[in-house]
Scaffold this motif. Structure first.
Motif, PDB file in Angstrom:
ATOM      1  N   LYS A  51      -6.950   5.192  -3.826  1.00  6.73           N
ATOM      2  CA  LYS A  51      -7.750   3.754  -3.789  1.00  6.73           C
ATOM      3  C   LYS A  51      -7.986   3.010  -5.387  1.00  6.73           C
ATOM      4  O   LYS A  51      -7.929   4.043  -6.251  1.00  6.73           O
ATOM      5  CB  LYS A  51      -8.841   4.030  -3.198  1.00  6.73           C
ATOM      6  CG  LYS A  51      -8.653   3.568  -1.497  1.00  6.73           C
ATOM      7  CD  LYS A  51      -9.871   4.127  -0.803  1.00  6.73           C
ATOM      8  CE  LYS A  51     -10.536   4.408  -0.441  1.00  6.73           C
ATOM      9  NZ  LYS A  51     -11.759   4.599   0.356  1.00  6.73           N
ATOM     10  N   GLN A  54      -8.384  -0.482  -7.829  1.00  9.25           N
ATOM     11  CA  GLN A  54      -9.237  -1.145  -8.444  1.00  9.25           C
ATOM     12  C   GLN A  54      -8.513  -2.037  -9.515  1.00  9.25           C
ATOM     13  O   GLN A  54      -8.894  -1.087 -10.683  1.00  9.25           O
ATOM     14  CB  GLN A  54     -10.211  -1.495  -8.411  1.00  9.25           C
ATOM     15  CG  GLN A  54     -11.121  -2.648  -8.508  1.00  9.25           C
ATOM     16  CD  GLN A  54     -10.916  -3.971  -7.792  1.00  9.25           C
ATOM     17  OE1 GLN A  54     -11.152  -4.005  -6.437  1.00  9.25           O
ATOM     18  NE2 GLN A  54     -10.158  -5.037  -7.718  1.00  9.25           N
ATOM     19  N   GLU A 107     -11.397  -7.645   4.738  1.00  2.32           N
ATOM     20  CA  GLU A 107      -9.870  -8.083   4.291  1.00  2.32           C
ATOM     21  C   GLU A 107      -9.243  -8.850   5.568  1.00  2.32           C
ATOM     22  O   GLU A 107      -9.080  -8.244   6.535  1.00  2.32           O
ATOM     23  CB  GLU A 107      -9.422  -6.593   4.645  1.00  2.32           C
ATOM     24  CG  GLU A 107     -10.102  -5.444   3.524  1.00  2.32           C
ATOM     25  CD  GLU A 107     -10.675  -5.024   3.636  1.00  2.32           C
ATOM     26  OE1 GLU A 107     -12.012  -5.523   4.656  1.00  2.32           O
ATOM     27  OE2 GLU A 107     -11.517  -3.849   2.902  1.00  2.32           O
ATOM     28  N   PRO A 128     -14.315  -5.462  -0.115  1.00  2.04           N
ATOM     29  CA  PRO A 128     -14.236  -4.478   0.726  1.00  2.04           C
ATOM     30  C   PRO A 128     -15.334  -4.705   2.198  1.00  2.04           C
ATOM     31  O   PRO A 128     -16.218  -5.083   1.993  1.00  2.04           O
ATOM     32  CB  PRO A 128     -15.523  -3.350   0.547  1.00  2.04           C
ATOM     33  CG  PRO A 128     -15.267  -3.688  -1.368  1.00  2.04           C
ATOM     34  CD  PRO A 128     -15.468  -5.358  -1.498  1.00  2.04           C
TER      35      PRO A 128
END
Length: 810
Positions: free
Chosen positions: A146, A148, A185, A182
């Protein structure tokens, strides 16, 4: 007893670029060197986004010492080192954590497993799988990671993450990309692979699909997306609207980033009821002191025009176009300035702006202005020149005189006991007589005007709380006129006396010399009082003016740029009854007025009320045209102006002019506005006697009597309602109606707006009604489709939102 005394008068939001530039109609006024307009992302939605961290400018991140901490370490010289249990690696701003890591001391290869966390100040990557990296090459591979991006809401997931070139290049396989927080979506871009070069503006994705929640809605073999707020050559997102006049209206812009100080936007606009229009805007700034733009749009064949319905068959081929050029140059530390403002449509294309609503050009009373200005400005004097022509957008309108050119000089000098001002102007007034004859309107008079007026102001009293000024002016004007034999009947009728006789206009040289004397004074009283339980300060400010100008017959002079001034409180204390220099009215007038203000304890003006009237000892005899009726009224309308900030939410304004001779209101305007956070509502009204065209009967003059209601309000945290409604009361006609509804979440929004507007056709003055629907869907950080206002503006097509409160703050 009341006693009067004499006295003295957001949180920082994260932004992400959607496109390198907006359509040319939207960015006309944006500086060329500034980044394009972008969607502002609510910081409350994105408080989880980490900030960008960079090493100090004087340190090399790769040369910094590496600190390693773990629960257990097994290592032999030159062999594999194993770290287990809460492994932490730190090097400057870089951070790396895992459950297990091993280092091959010869190859410098690193393998990490479990609870992997990587942060280099630019991007954060996490994974529960395996990371492989090399300390020398800095190349890395991560499974099921993941990511960011720092300083941006961009985040996502990838089955495999590959980082090369010191982490500047990132390749994501089996990737997902979104800017939504989060758990929210709303949209996700899923791609077979995504490449991000952090030194570039845009990332690239292949074999991509756009998902709304759990549903795929669109497939892209290839798409690029922004990772920085900068411009880049490429297709912009299309626009769509639906209107009763143009039908389906689709725009597809292409942006060309020629250089940091040059760019162009090329747009294809398809209207199914008209045809294909091409629009081109070129912007340039070779130097900050020299900026400009060129805009052109062309519709080769408008399907709504043919040989049977076009005006005089002039537009029977359907060819319609617009050209706009703007340029500003500054020299000598801005002392010398040159500017161009030129807009033109095809001759006799009177309804071009009604049909296509271009956001360019300077319009005044259905006239397109075309001007070239140059000026030199110093502290005590300035000199400027202007050439100005007009294009008429109303078939029945009379063409105005052109400035060919006008040269204006002003001089100022302030002494110990006087102020001196000297204005001089030389203007040549031209007229497009060839076009007038072609349209069977007849020729117009032309002329050259020279005007000079030294003005001496001597303060007689200048003390705290009161003043008295005297002003002396000598106005000399010289005209050199040409009056044609076949002059337009419009001008002939205007310059023929009401009682009959010959046209008063004279050919040749005419001189006019008029002195002027002006005495103006006022006082300011103050008192303390209570205002809703708080201390406040109130003023009482009486003022007066006496103006004397002798009478001189001016009916033999043409009217080139003059008109009657709007009557209100402030015009009563002017030294002119007409705007412009062609008519200097005689005056033997005393104007008196009083203003009262209330200031709150913070020093902010909360209420201002003013009332004034002028009294003529002799009724003025100068008329704008010799055909006008001479007024014998020796009293001006009683003028009132009032503004109030009732509290932090309520505001009010009112103004009116009452004709005491006719015993009726000649004009009035008022507004009441309520504001609370994002809620704004306004009720307004305006009235002008004999100032409107009947919308049902061609050419009939009626009163303008309109009421308006405006509202913009949040329904909850996501939904926002806005709209406007204007009604013509006397004619019972809905002038303009607009309603909009917008849903706005953290990462996407949709905006609906529907508008009905009544506008006169500029050829036959018949009323026309148009309905338009705008829909816009925006995925913040990815793109937007549709058209219509992105925001919730209270402006309508016919009338802008005006907050007419002019109170002073401390």
């Amino acid at each position: 007893m009341t006693k009067w005394t004499l006295g003295y008068s957001c949180p920082i939001a994260l932004t992400i670029s959607l496109v390198p530039a907006l359509s040319p109609l939207m960015v006309q006024a944006a500086p060329l060197n500034a980044p394009p307009a972008t969607g502002i992302l609510d910081s409350l939605c994105y408080d989880y986004v980490p900030k960008i961290e960079k090493p100090s400018a004087n340190e090399d991140a790769n040369a910094l010492p590496v600190e390693v901490d773990a629960d257990r370490l097994e290592a032999k010289q030159g062999e594999t080192a194993v770290y287990e249990g809460d492994v932490k690696v730190r090097q400057g701003v870089r951070k790396f954590d895992s459950d297990y890591a091993q280092l091959d001391q010869k190859s410098r290869d690193v393998i990490a497993i479990g609870n992997i966390y990587y942060n280099d100040g630019q991007i954060t990557v996490t994974s529960d799988k395996t990371l492989k990296s090399n300390l020398d090459t800095k190349n890395s591979e991560l499974e099921e990671g993941k990511y960011q991006v720092h300083g941006s809401p961009v985040r996502g997931f990838a089955e495999k993450v590959t980082m090369t070139n010191n982490n500047q290049n990132i390749t994501l396989e089996g990737a997902q990309y979104t800017t939504c927080p989060p758990g929210q979506e709303a949209w996700t871009l899923k791609a077979g692979s995504i490449d991000i070069d952090q030194s570039e503006v845009f990332g690239e994705a292949w074999n991509a699909s756009l998902w709304l929640y759990d549903y795929p809605v669109f497939y892209f073999p290839y798409i690029n997306f922004p990772i920085k707020d900068e411009r880049k050559t490429g297709l912009l997102y299309p626009g769509y609207t639906q209107s009763s006049k143009n039908g389906m209206d689709i725009t597809q812009p292409f942006y060309w980033n020629i250089a940091p100080n040059y760019d162009a936007t090329i747009t294809s606009r398809f209207m199914d009821r008209r045809g294909l229009m091409e629009q081109v805007e070129f912007r340039y700034m070779p130097d900050p002191a020299h900026t400009g733009s060129l805009y052109f749009e062309n519709l080769a064949d408008d399907k709504q025009y043919d040989e049977t319905d076009s005006l005089n068959d002039y537009l029977s081929d359907g060819h319609r176009y617009l050209l706009n050029a703007r340029h500003t140059s500054r020299f000598l530390d801005n002392a010398l300035q040159v500017s161009v403002d030129y807009t033109k449509v095809r001759d006799q294309d009177y309804n071009y702006f009604n049909d296509f609503s271009p956001k360019v050009g300077t319009q005044v009373d259905n006239q397109l202005q075309q001007s070239l200005k140059a000026g030199y400005y110093q502290q005590n004097w300035n000199l400027d020149a202007e050439v100005r022509t007009y294009q008429i957008l109303l078939a029945s309108a009379q063409q105005p005189h052109e400035l060919m050119p006008r040269i204006n000089h002003n001089y100022y000098q302030q002494g110990n006991w006087y102020d001196l001002a000297w204005n001089t102007e030389l203007t040549n007034f031209g007229y497009n007589n060839d076009q007038a004859v072609e349209q069977n309107k007849g020729e117009a008079y032309t002329g050259t005007r020279f005007y000079t007026a030294p003005t001496l102001t001597i303060p007689l009293v200048d003390e705290a709380g009161y003043f008295l000024d005297s002003q002396y002016k000598l106005m000399y004007t010289r005209y050199d006129q040409t009056v044609p034999d076949n002059m337009s009947s419009t001008f002939t009728n205007r310059f023929t006396p009401r009682e009959g006789g010959d046209v008063t206009l004279e050919e040749g040289v005419i001189t006019r010399v008029l002195p002027s004397f002006r005495l103006k004074g006022g006082m300011t009283f103050e008192r303390d009082q209570q205002w809703f339980g708080e201390g406040a300060n109130q003023t009482l400010e009486p003022e007066f003016q006496y103006l004397y100008v002798p009478y001189k017959d001016q009916d033999n002079i043409g009217v080139y740029d003059s008109t009657t001034m709007r009557q209100d409180y402030y015009s009563l204390f002017s030294d002119r009854r007409y705007a412009g220099l062609d008519r200097i009215s005689d005056s033997n007038r005393l104007s008196v007025g009083v203003t009262t203000r209330i200031y709150d304890p913070a020093g902010d003006e909360r209420i201002r009320l003013a009332v004034a009237q002028a009294f003529d000892f002799v009724a003025p005899r100068v008329k704008l045209y010799s055909s006008d009726e001479l007024s014998t009224n020796t009293r001006s309308p009683l003028s009132f102006e009032g503004d109030a900030k009732i509290n932090e939410q309520w505001y009010a304004h009112a103004g009116a002019q009452y004709d005491v001779e006719q015993r009726q209101i000649s004009s009035a305007n008022s507004a009441l506005e309520y504001r609370h956070e994002k809620l704004i509502s306004q009720l307004n009204h305006r009235f002008v006697r004999d100032a409107n065209y009947d919308l049902d009967h061609k050419g009939q003059v009626t009163d303008l009597n309109q009421i308006g209601l405006l509202l913009t309000t949040p329904l909850n945290n996501q939904w926002h309602l806005y709209g406007g409604y204007y009604q013509e009361l006397d004619q019972n006609v809905k002038v303009d109606r607009k309603v909009g509804l917008k849903y706005d979440s953290c990462c996407w929004s949709i905006n609906f707006n529907l508008e009905w507007v009544n506008t006169p056709d500029n050829v036959n003055m018949a009323p026309t009604s148009e309905r338009s629907l705008g829909i816009q869907f925006e995925m913040k950080g990815l793109g937007s489709v549709g058209t219509g206002s992105k925001g919730t503006s209270l402006d309508t097509e016919a009338l802008p939102y005006i907050r007419p409160f002019n109170l002073r703050d401390q």
